[in-house]
Structure formats: structure tokens, C-alpha cells
Design a protein around this motif. Structure first.
Motif, PDB file in Angstrom:
ATOM      1  N   ALA A 328       0.825  -1.210   0.000  1.00 22.85           N
ATOM      2  CA  ALA A 328       0.000   0.000   0.000  1.00 22.85           C
ATOM      3  C   ALA A 328       0.862   1.265   0.000  1.00 22.85           C
ATOM      4  O   ALA A 328       0.572   2.238  -0.717  1.00 22.85           O
ATOM      5  CB  ALA A 328      -0.928  -0.005   1.204  1.00 22.85           C
ATOM      6  N   ALA A 329       1.934   1.275   0.779  1.00 24.84           N
ATOM      7  CA  ALA A 329       2.819   2.438   0.812  1.00 24.84           C
ATOM      8  C   ALA A 329       3.511   2.653  -0.526  1.00 24.84           C
ATOM      9  O   ALA A 329       3.649   3.799  -0.999  1.00 24.84           O
ATOM     10  CB  ALA A 329       3.854   2.266   1.919  1.00 24.84           C
ATOM     11  N   ALA A 357      -0.512  12.722   1.842  1.00 23.51           N
ATOM     12  CA  ALA A 357      -1.149  11.466   1.445  1.00 23.51           C
ATOM     13  C   ALA A 357      -1.171  10.472   2.599  1.00 23.51           C
ATOM     14  O   ALA A 357      -2.150   9.736   2.778  1.00 23.51           O
ATOM     15  CB  ALA A 357      -0.420  10.872   0.242  1.00 23.51           C
ATOM     16  N   ALA A 358      -0.105  10.425   3.385  1.00 22.83           N
ATOM     17  CA  ALA A 358      -0.087   9.529   4.535  1.00 22.83           C
ATOM     18  C   ALA A 358      -1.164   9.911   5.553  1.00 22.83           C
ATOM     19  O   ALA A 358      -1.864   9.055   6.107  1.00 22.83           O
ATOM     20  CB  ALA A 358       1.292   9.546   5.187  1.00 22.83           C
ATOM     21  N   TRP A 398       2.830   3.623   8.406  1.00 20.14           N
ATOM     22  CA  TRP A 398       3.368   2.751   7.348  1.00 20.14           C
ATOM     23  C   TRP A 398       3.559   3.550   6.054  1.00 20.14           C
ATOM     24  O   TRP A 398       4.585   3.416   5.371  1.00 20.14           O
ATOM     25  CB  TRP A 398       2.425   1.581   7.098  1.00 20.14           C
ATOM     26  N   THR A 399       2.578   4.369   5.702  1.00 26.12           N
ATOM     27  CA  THR A 399       2.658   5.114   4.443  1.00 26.12           C
ATOM     28  C   THR A 399       3.791   6.130   4.471  1.00 26.12           C
ATOM     29  O   THR A 399       4.513   6.309   3.473  1.00 26.12           O
ATOM     30  CB  THR A 399       1.327   5.816   4.165  1.00 26.12           C
ATOM     31  N   ALA A 400       3.967   6.807   5.594  1.00 28.99           N
ATOM     32  CA  ALA A 400       5.001   7.839   5.673  1.00 28.99           C
ATOM     33  C   ALA A 400       6.394   7.237   5.781  1.00 28.99           C
ATOM     34  O   ALA A 400       7.330   7.688   5.108  1.00 28.99           O
ATOM     35  CB  ALA A 400       4.726   8.756   6.867  1.00 28.99           C
ATOM     36  N   VAL A 401       6.556   6.205   6.621  1.00 27.33           N
ATOM     37  CA  VAL A 401       7.890   5.655   6.866  1.00 27.33           C
ATOM     38  C   VAL A 401       8.390   4.840   5.676  1.00 27.33           C
ATOM     39  O   VAL A 401       9.570   4.918   5.294  1.00 27.33           O
ATOM     40  CB  VAL A 401       7.874   4.807   8.155  1.00 27.33           C
ATOM     41  N   VAL A 402       7.507   4.052   5.087  1.00 23.97           N
ATOM     42  CA  VAL A 402       7.920   3.210   3.961  1.00 23.97           C
ATOM     43  C   VAL A 402       7.738   3.942   2.630  1.00 23.97           C
ATOM     44  O   VAL A 402       8.575   3.821   1.730  1.00 23.97           O
ATOM     45  CB  VAL A 402       7.131   1.884   3.969  1.00 23.97           C
TER      46      VAL A 402
END
Length: 586
Positions: A328-329, A357-358, A398-402
Motif C-alpha cells: 500500500a505504501a 497522502a499519509a 506505514w505510508t510515511a515511513v515506507v
């Protein structure tokens, strides 16, 4: 009814044929509520009729249908008939069942806003919107009043809030689509709130981030559905046993199957929450996630709950579920990078869009988690499903870190490739010598078109004129160009054989013995071999020269064994015999 009376179908047709406006909107809202309530009532009545041991009569079945219709809107129902005697809330809404009333209201508003005839003006957006919502709420309040007399009674606060939310949101989207999805002026309150935000965020970053976040949330839900399906297959035996233990009648099993189907979207969101890390709550204080979970002693027997992993610490198989949030990320990063490359963004703006977006992805999934969960009772079952805020925070993290590092890497790769292609294009256009070598192919020039070219015919070789010309060439090369004939006489062909008498008369023995004429004869015989025939020049008639004498015979030619043939006398000049007529050509 009398002959002049109006039947119900005719009345409905007349109401529908009116111009779009509040009246048509009210009628559409009433019809949408009636269709949804009637569909659920038909299913419940069918299950009640087919049940071998019904617990209540037709009234109880209708009360159950009304309660399910309200539950489909997200209304929290209260069950009073419990073992302990204390009322227990039921707030777990089947999301697939919610799709029915939402679609019906949306369709009713869209039909009410669109005119019947093409080209007619559209109805007032505000009037149609308010009409559909009011008509739907009238049937909703009446249904809530009727359902309050059954075993499942609605919570009035929850019922009012959810009915208004569904009616207003679904009808508003229908009217918006009917008017062509206009950007239009926003409400004053929303417009003032957007003015506080930066202009770049509202106009450029926010649309891209919203699309990327929606794509990431969709990938999460799809991955969660795959995880649930794999777990159901893994625990297939337990799922089958629980399905058979609930009821032995076929009508009851069909009812359980329909309930499981309506909860499939809820199960997909639960699976996505499981892959994110926080997991789901199977009761107060009993979380279950990929890193491990605790045992739930009072878990109800239900086929979908049998897919829950066993209690204990996590295993590499459960840890593998982390692939779903990574995918998803990466999806969010890809959407942001592609849109940023088209818009010519910088690295800083790409990072800014990934952050937005995250946040949006986390907010979306938090809403989905709250909608997919709910209470199934009091005490231990008061919290059932994913925790909204915790699941949303995990999705955003998850979205921001990955996603952000992936976006930077993909951005650098695509920008480097585009820069190399751009430099190569500049080099090839500015320096012709550095252009890549191309395979050279031989270019055969096309023959120039010949105007009025006659078609070749084999029989052209038999043309008499052409044949005479060809035969005259060797003779002319050997004897020289033919002299023009005097006036009044026709030219004579040099190859034409002459009479024997003329040839004998022209020969003179004294002339044959003249040695001075020999070179002249030899030069005439060798002339065709040295040069091309010269052009004929007009010759003034003069006194003919004496005929050349034959050359003296040499020693070799005087031998009797090898007597050579006498040389051919030269053709007489037409001036020598002016009275003689030329022999006709054969």
C-alpha cells in the motif's frame, strides 16, 4: 374506483413526469426508503416462512425487518431479551447491507434532478436535495417508531444521526452527479476554512494526495481480503463445523450464509487492520495481531470468527502479513511520483505530498475501521473489531515511513532517466556528428518517366526501313559515305552487284599495272578498321580519276599453289557513266 378516478400507477406516473424540483425529490426519497425496507422485509418473511420452528408470528418478523433496515444505516440497536436481563447494544453494521439504502437514495436524487426530456432545464439543486432527504427521513422515522415495539429497539440518538447522515450524503452526491459534477462555489463555512490553508496545498498537492491515499486504502482492503480468505482455507475444518453447529435446518443455514456474505467487507477491513500491526479487538482487552494475541474464552461460534489465528506469539507466517501495508505504501508513493513528474514538482514538494497522502490514508482507514467494528453486547463484547484511531495511525505511519523513501528513490530514478533522455535529445539535435549511427541502405534512383514511350514489339525487327538502315551501316563503314547523286539521278547502293559488261569495260590493263594506285586501294580497304566514317560533304562533279591499277603480285602470291583471288574492283563512280541507269535494288 369510478371510471373518472385515478389509479395508483397513473398517479405515480403523473408525479414522476413533473418537472424536477422539491416535489419530485420528496416522492423519490419516499420510493427509495420503501424499496429498501421492502427488500429486507421480503427476505425476512421468506426466512420466517421456511423456518420449521419460528419463534414469533408475522409481527415479530416485520419488527425484525424494520430493525435490520435501521441497522443497515449504522443505527445502534438495543437487545432487551438477554440471559442476564440487562439490555445489550448491537452496533456491528454489515457494510454490504449498508450499500443497499445508500445506492437507493443516491439513485433517487439523481433521477429527481435530471429532467425527463433531453435539453430541458435541470431542477434546483437545493430543492431536489432537500426534497429527497426529507422524503427519506419521513419513512425512516416511521420505521424507527414501528421497530421500537419489538425485541430490537433503536437508540434514538444514534438512529437520528445515522439516518440524517445517510440521507443527506447520498442524496447530495446524486444531485451533484446529475448537474455534471460542478466545482461550483463551496458553502461559506467550508470556503472560509479552506482560505486558511496554503494555496499550493489546496490547488496542487491536495488532489494528488487524495487520489494516492484512496489507492493506498484500496490496496489495504484488498490485501486484508486475501489474508482472510487464506485463513478461512487454512481453518476450513473449524469453519465447516461451526456452520453446521449453528442450525440444522436449511433455512437457518441459508440465513447464516446471507449474514456471512453481508459481513465480507467488514472481514476485509479487519484483515487489513490485522496486517497493519494493531490487529483487531475480539472483546475488551483481547487484541489479536501478527505479533501475537491472547486467548478469548467467550468467543461466539461463527464461521468468520473461526479464521482468527490461535493465541500466542507470532510466527513467520503471521509476520508475512506485513507485505500488505508495504504494498500500500509503495502504491501511494508511485501515484505521488507520477503526478509530481507530470506537474514538474521538486523533491521537497514530493515529500510534502507524501506527508499529506499519509495523513489522508490514515484518516480514511480510521473511518473504515470505525464503520467495520462495533459492539455485540456489554462487558467483554462491548468492543469488537479494529480500533479506529489506532488503526488509522498505523496506516499513516506505514505510508510515511515506507512510502517516503520509496518515493524519493523512484523520483531520483525517473528524474535521472528523464534527464539523460533530455540531454541525449539536446545533443542529437545540436551536434549532428554525435547522432547514433543508422544502417545505411542503398538508394536506387528511380528512372525518369519517359513521355509517350511506345510499347516494344517483337515484330519491330522486321521493319523494312530499319533493316535497310542496319544493312547500310557496314557498307558505309567499309566504302565510306555515299556521294550524293547528281540532279536527275537516283543514288546507287554500293553493295549492289553490277553487270559484268560494265565491270569489264571499266577495267584497264594499264591501270592495273600502275603501282601508284595500290596504296590507295589498300587504304580504302583498311579505312573501316582505323576510324569512324566521316560525314559526307558535297562534291562538285569533276573529271573522274582513272581506275586504280592492281598491285604487283609478290613472290608469295605468284606461286601457283597459293594463287590469291583478285581484289574486288572499287565501285565505279556514277560520273563515269552518266547515261547508265542504276540497277534496281532486289
Amino acid at each position: 374506483m369510478t371510471g373518472r378516478g385515478l389509479t395508483l400507477p397513473v398517479l405515480l406516473a403523473r408525479v414522476r413526469e413533473r418537472s424536477p424540483g422539491p416535489a419530485a425529490g420528496v416522492f423519490g426519497g419516499i420510493v427509495a426508503a420503501g424499496l429498501g425496507l421492502g427488500t429486507i422485509a421480503v427476505l425476512v418473511i421468506a426466512m420466517w416462512i421456511s423456518s420449521p420452528y419460528p419463534d414469533s408470528g408475522p409481527g415479530g418478523a416485520l419488527h425484525t425487518a424494520a430493525a435490520l433496515w435501521l441497522l443497515a444505516h449504522g443505527t445502534e440497536m438495543i437487545r432487551s431479551d438477554t440471559l442476564s436481563g440487562a439490555p445489550a447494544p448491537v452496533g456491528l453494521t454489515p457494510l454490504l447491507l449498508m450499500a443497499l439504502p445508500v445506492w437507493l437514495v443516491h439513485r433517487a436524487a439523481r433521477d429527481a434532478a435530471e429532467p425527463e426530456e433531453e435539453g430541458a432545464p435541470l431542477g434546483s439543486a437545493t430543492g431536489v436535495w432537500a426534497g429527497v432527504a426529507c422524503g427519506y427521513l419521513v419513512i425512516g422515522i416511521a420505521t424507527a417508531c414501528y421497530a421500537s415495539g419489538g425485541e430490537l429497539t433503536p437508540s434514538w440518538v444514534s438512529c437520528t444521526a445515522h439516518l440524517v447522515l445517510v440521507a443527506v450524503a447520498a442524496s447530495g452526491s446524486g444531485v451533484w452527479i446529475a448537474h455534471g459534477r460542478p466545482d461550483g462555489p463551496l458553502p461559506p463555512a467550508l470556503h472560509r476554512s479552506l482560505e486558511v490553508l496554503p494555496r499550493v496545498l489546496v490547488e496542487k498537492v491536495l488532489p494528488v494526495a487524495a487520489r494516492a491515499a484512496a489507492a493506498g486504502a484500496l490496496v489495504l482492503v484488498a490485501g486484508g481480503a486475501l489474508v482472510v480468505a487464506a485463513s478461512l482455507v487454512w481453518h476450513g475444518g473449524a469453519v465447516r463445523e461451526s456452520f453446521q453447529q449453528l442450525t440444522a435446518a436449511w433455512s437457518g443455514r441459508i440465513a447464516v450464509l446471507l449474514l456471512c456474505l453481508s459481513l465480507v467487507p467488514n472481514a476485509a477491513i479487519w484483515g487489513a487492520a490485522y496486517t497493519l500491526g494493531p490487529g483487531v479487538m475480539l472483546g475488551t482487552g483481547h487484541p489479536v495481531g501478527p505479533l501475537g494475541g491472547v486467548d478469548v474464552p467467550l468467543l461466539p461460534a461463527f464461521p468468520l470468527l473461526e479464521a482468527v489465528p490461535a493465541a500466542g506469539e507470532g510466527t513467520p507466517l503471521t509476520w508475512a502479513a506485513g507485505v500488505v501495508p508495504v504494498a500500500a505504501a509503495v502504491t501511494v508513493a508511485w501515484f505521488v511520483v507520477v503526478a509530481g513528474e507530470r506537474a514538474g514538482w521538486t523533491v521537497g514538494r514530493v515529500c510534502y505530498a507524501m506527508t499529506v497522502a499519509a495523513a489522508l490514508c490514515g484518516t480514511m482507514f480510521a473511518v473504515l475501521a470505525v464503520a467495520a467494528g462495533g459492539a455485540l453486547g456489554d462487558g467483554l463484547l462491548a468492543s469488537f473489531g479494529p480500533v479506529g484511531w489506532l488503526t488509522g495511525f498505523a496506516a499513516a505511519a506505514w505510508t510515511a515511513v515506507v512510502g517516503t523513501p520509496v518515493a524519493l528513490v523512484v523520483w531520483a530514478w525517473r528524474v535521472r532517466g528523464s534527464g539523460a533522455r533530455r540531454r541525449e535529445a539536446v545533443w542529437t539535435t545540436s551536434v549532428p556528428a554525435m547522432q547514433p549511427a543508422r544502417r545505411r541502405t542503398a538508394v536506387v534512383p528511380k528512372p525518369a518517366p519517359v513521355e509517350d514511350e511506345e510499347e516494344f514489339d517483337v515484330y519491330d525487327f522486321f521493319d523494312e526501313t530499319a533493316r535497310a538502315t542496319r544493312w547500310a551501316l557496314p557498307t558505309e563503314a567499309r566504302t565510306g559515305p555515299q556521294r550524293p547523286a547528281p540532279p536527275g539521278q537516283e543514288p546507287q547502293d554500293r553493295d549492289e552487284p553490277q553487270d559484268s559488261e560494265d565491270s569489264e569495260d571499266s577495267e584497264d590493263p594499264a591501270d592495273l599495272k600502275d603501282p601508284e594506285s595500290a596504296p590507295t586501294a589498300q587504304s580504302q580497304q583498311a579505312e573501316p578498321q582505323t576510324s569512324e566514317p566521316q560525314k559526307a560533304e558535297p562534291i562538285v562533279p569533276e573529271t573522274p580519276d582513272p581506275a586504280p591499277a592492281k598491285p604487283p603480285a609478290s613472290a608469295e602470291t605468284s606461286a601457283p599453289a597459293q594463287t590469291p583471288a583478285p581484289p574486288e574492283p572499287p565501285a565505279p563512280d556514277p560520273a563515269d557513266s552518266p547515261d547508265r541507269q542504276p540497277t534496281p535494288e532486289p
